[in-house]
Design a protein around this motif. Structure first.
Motif, PDB file in Angstrom:
ATOM      1  N   TRP A  66      33.596  41.841  30.869  1.00  0.00           N
ATOM      2  CA  TRP A  66      32.674  42.192  31.956  1.00  0.00           C
ATOM      3  C   TRP A  66      31.398  42.817  31.387  1.00  0.00           C
ATOM      4  CZ3 TRP A  66      30.842  40.688  36.067  1.00  0.00           C
ATOM      5  CH2 TRP A  66      30.215  41.517  37.004  1.00  0.00           C
ATOM      6  N   TYR A 101      29.348  39.872  29.827  1.00  0.00           N
ATOM      7  CA  TYR A 101      28.660  39.042  30.832  1.00  0.00           C
ATOM      8  C   TYR A 101      27.460  39.777  31.423  1.00  0.00           C
ATOM      9  CZ  TYR A 101      32.175  35.286  31.032  1.00  0.00           C
ATOM     10  OH  TYR A 101      32.990  34.214  30.741  1.00  0.00           O
ATOM     11  N   ARG A 102      27.635  41.064  31.712  1.00  0.00           N
ATOM     12  CA  ARG A 102      26.511  41.828  32.289  1.00  0.00           C
ATOM     13  C   ARG A 102      25.370  41.963  31.294  1.00  0.00           C
ATOM     14  NH1 ARG A 102      28.862  47.200  33.951  1.00  0.00           N
ATOM     15  NH2 ARG A 102      30.256  46.507  32.318  1.00  0.00           N
ATOM     16  N   THR A 107      26.710  36.430  36.705  1.00  0.00           N
ATOM     17  CA  THR A 107      27.986  36.851  36.117  1.00  0.00           C
ATOM     18  C   THR A 107      29.120  36.222  36.929  1.00  0.00           C
ATOM     19  OG1 THR A 107      27.941  38.826  37.499  1.00  0.00           O
ATOM     20  CG2 THR A 107      27.142  39.072  35.242  1.00  0.00           C
ATOM     21  N   ALA A 155      33.021  36.038  38.737  1.00  0.00           N
ATOM     22  CA  ALA A 155      34.055  36.895  39.328  1.00  0.00           C
ATOM     23  C   ALA A 155      35.149  37.061  38.281  1.00  0.00           C
ATOM     24  CB  ALA A 155      34.625  36.243  40.582  1.00  0.00           C
ATOM     25  N   MET A 156      35.513  38.316  38.007  1.00  0.00           N
ATOM     26  CA  MET A 156      36.548  38.580  37.002  1.00  0.00           C
ATOM     27  C   MET A 156      37.910  38.616  37.688  1.00  0.00           C
ATOM     28  SD  MET A 156      34.688  38.797  34.294  1.00  0.00           S
ATOM     29  CE  MET A 156      36.007  39.234  33.172  1.00  0.00           C
ATOM     30  N   ALA A 194      35.413  46.472  36.928  1.00  0.00           N
ATOM     31  CA  ALA A 194      35.146  45.045  36.650  1.00  0.00           C
ATOM     32  C   ALA A 194      35.538  44.203  37.858  1.00  0.00           C
ATOM     33  CB  ALA A 194      35.913  44.596  35.406  1.00  0.00           C
ATOM     34  N   THR A 230      33.002  45.300  40.988  1.00  0.00           N
ATOM     35  CA  THR A 230      31.579  44.981  40.880  1.00  0.00           C
ATOM     36  C   THR A 230      31.341  43.495  40.614  1.00  0.00           C
ATOM     37  OG1 THR A 230      31.550  45.664  38.566  1.00  0.00           O
ATOM     38  CG2 THR A 230      30.843  47.296  40.168  1.00  0.00           C
ATOM     39  N   SER A 231      32.371  42.776  40.166  1.00  0.00           N
ATOM     40  CA  SER A 231      32.204  41.328  39.955  1.00  0.00           C
ATOM     41  C   SER A 231      32.629  40.528  41.178  1.00  0.00           C
ATOM     42  CB  SER A 231      33.032  40.870  38.746  1.00  0.00           C
ATOM     43  OG  SER A 231      34.409  40.796  39.067  1.00  0.00           O
TER      44      SER A 231
END
Ligand code: F0G
Length: 354
Positions: free
Chosen positions: A196, A199-200, A215, A217-218, A259, A262-263
């Motif tokens: 995460w 990616y950010r 980014t 979705a985790m 993660a 926020t994703s």
């Protein structure tokens, strides 16, 4: 260029290293990002596998360990210590051997795969089997690192996370952008935290536009018998055949929740049965031999797909975290026993149904 110098040199400007950092590398990273036609067919998505078992010691831990050991040497450490379900200890032992450091490892007695035990021993680690689970081992290793002159190289060490985030960079470099969804197994929750962060960082890079514009979705998956993040409660007696993720109190629990949230992602549980089914599917249909814990990412993807939680056409990357040769028991026990024949073509042909 065909020469790959290892991930520190490849991503030097995005890592906390300087000219004074002695780079300890086994040329980890640059692992395959392999299209997965059968998983794509089953899900209606464009599914790829990030094959981390192709790293030097056979797991993603090498990404973190090249950083942790390089920084330990830079800081003058003579010895490192870790708690492990097996892969961290294998990796720490190898990188410590390369650097000439003493390596101590604490593992839960009887609960690590044979191949991983062999790796720690052959690279010369001082291995203690602890009468407790991984969470007990990590508490003990942390205490030793406070009270004695030894550096902790578990993923609570931020340098580990810095190294592991490079897997996200590689994926974006190959695909040209971030995927829609990223699936991975979750144990101590360091890796989902690292991906995460990676990616950010790639989205927020100073160059405009950066290598990624968005980014993913985790999606994290824990084994059902060791799913504290899913249930919201510490699991005192975690239990799963996926020994690598047999963890009841993950060190990076809060970061994993961040993660997920926020994703716009999810962290779900998958049963051992689903893990083993995904493990066999990966080997038979995608020709990728992983260890059971690694198959949790794929088991989770299929579970969400079957529940209708996946939009067709999305691009999905599943990290498969470790090499199947580390833990061959499940490959052998799930297959028919080999037949023995005399040195005779007719007997062979009869057995083969030719
Ligand atoms: N997959 C494998 C093969 C692992 O070895 C681990 C963790 C994970 C997934 C989960 O990653 O902990 O960052 O959430 N193995 C650690 C070890 C705990 O000691 O080798 P995580």
């Amino acid at each position: 260029s065909p020469y790959w110098p290892g991930l520190i040199e490849a991503y030097r400007d995005r890592l906390p290293v300087s000219a004074a950092t002695p780079v300890v590398t086994l040329q980890e990273g640059a692992t395959p990002l392999l299209p997965a036609p059968e998983l794509s067919r089953r899900t209606g998505c464009d599914v790829w596998l990030k094959v981390e078992g192709a790293n030097p010691t056979g797991s993603f831990k090498d990404r973190g360990m090249t950083m942790a050991i390089s920084k330990a040497v830079e800081e003058g450490a003579q010895a490192v210590i870790c708690a492990s379900t097996g892969n961290t200890s294998a990796s720490a032992a190898a990188y410590a051997a390369r650097a000439g450091l003493v390596c101590a490892v604490l593992v839960p007695q009887g609960k690590i795969a044979t191949g991983k035990l062999a790796q720690a021993l052959v690279h010369g680690a001082k291995l203690l089997q602890v009468e407790g689970n991984f969470d007990d081992c990590l508490a003990l290793a942390s205490k030793l690192a406070i009270d004695y002159p030894v550096s902790l190289v578990n993923s609570v060490n931020q340098y580990r996370i810095e190294g592991q985030k490079t897997a996200s960079f590689e994926i974006v470099d190959v695909l040209g952008d971030a995927p829609d969804v990223h699936c991975l197994p979750v144990g101590n929750a360091g890796n989902i935290t690292a991906y995460w962060q990676g990616y950010r960082e790639y989205r927020d890079t100073s160059e405009t536009p950066g290598p990624a514009t968005r980014t993913p979705a985790m999606w994290g998956f824990q084994a059902a018998g060791a799913a504290p993040i899913v249930t919201g409660k510490v699991v005192e007696q975690p239990s799963t055949i996926a020994t690598a993720i047999r963890i009841g109190n993950p060190a990076s629990w809060t970061k994993a929740l961040d993660a997920r949230d926020t994703s716009g992602g999810r962290i779900d549980a998958v049963t051992d049965r689903a893990i083993l089914a995904a493990y066999r599917l990966l080997a038979r249909s995608e020709a990728v031999f992983v260890e059971p814990a690694s198959a949790a990412s794929v088991a989770g993807l299929l579970q969400v797909a079957e529940a209708g939680g996946l939009e067709p056409g999305q691009r999905v990357v599943c990290t498969v975290t470790g090499n199947g040769l580390k833990d061959p028991e499940w490959a052998i026990s799930g297959a028919p026993a080999p037949v023995t024949i005399p040195v005779d073509a007719a007997a062979a042909a009869a057995q083969l149904g030719l």
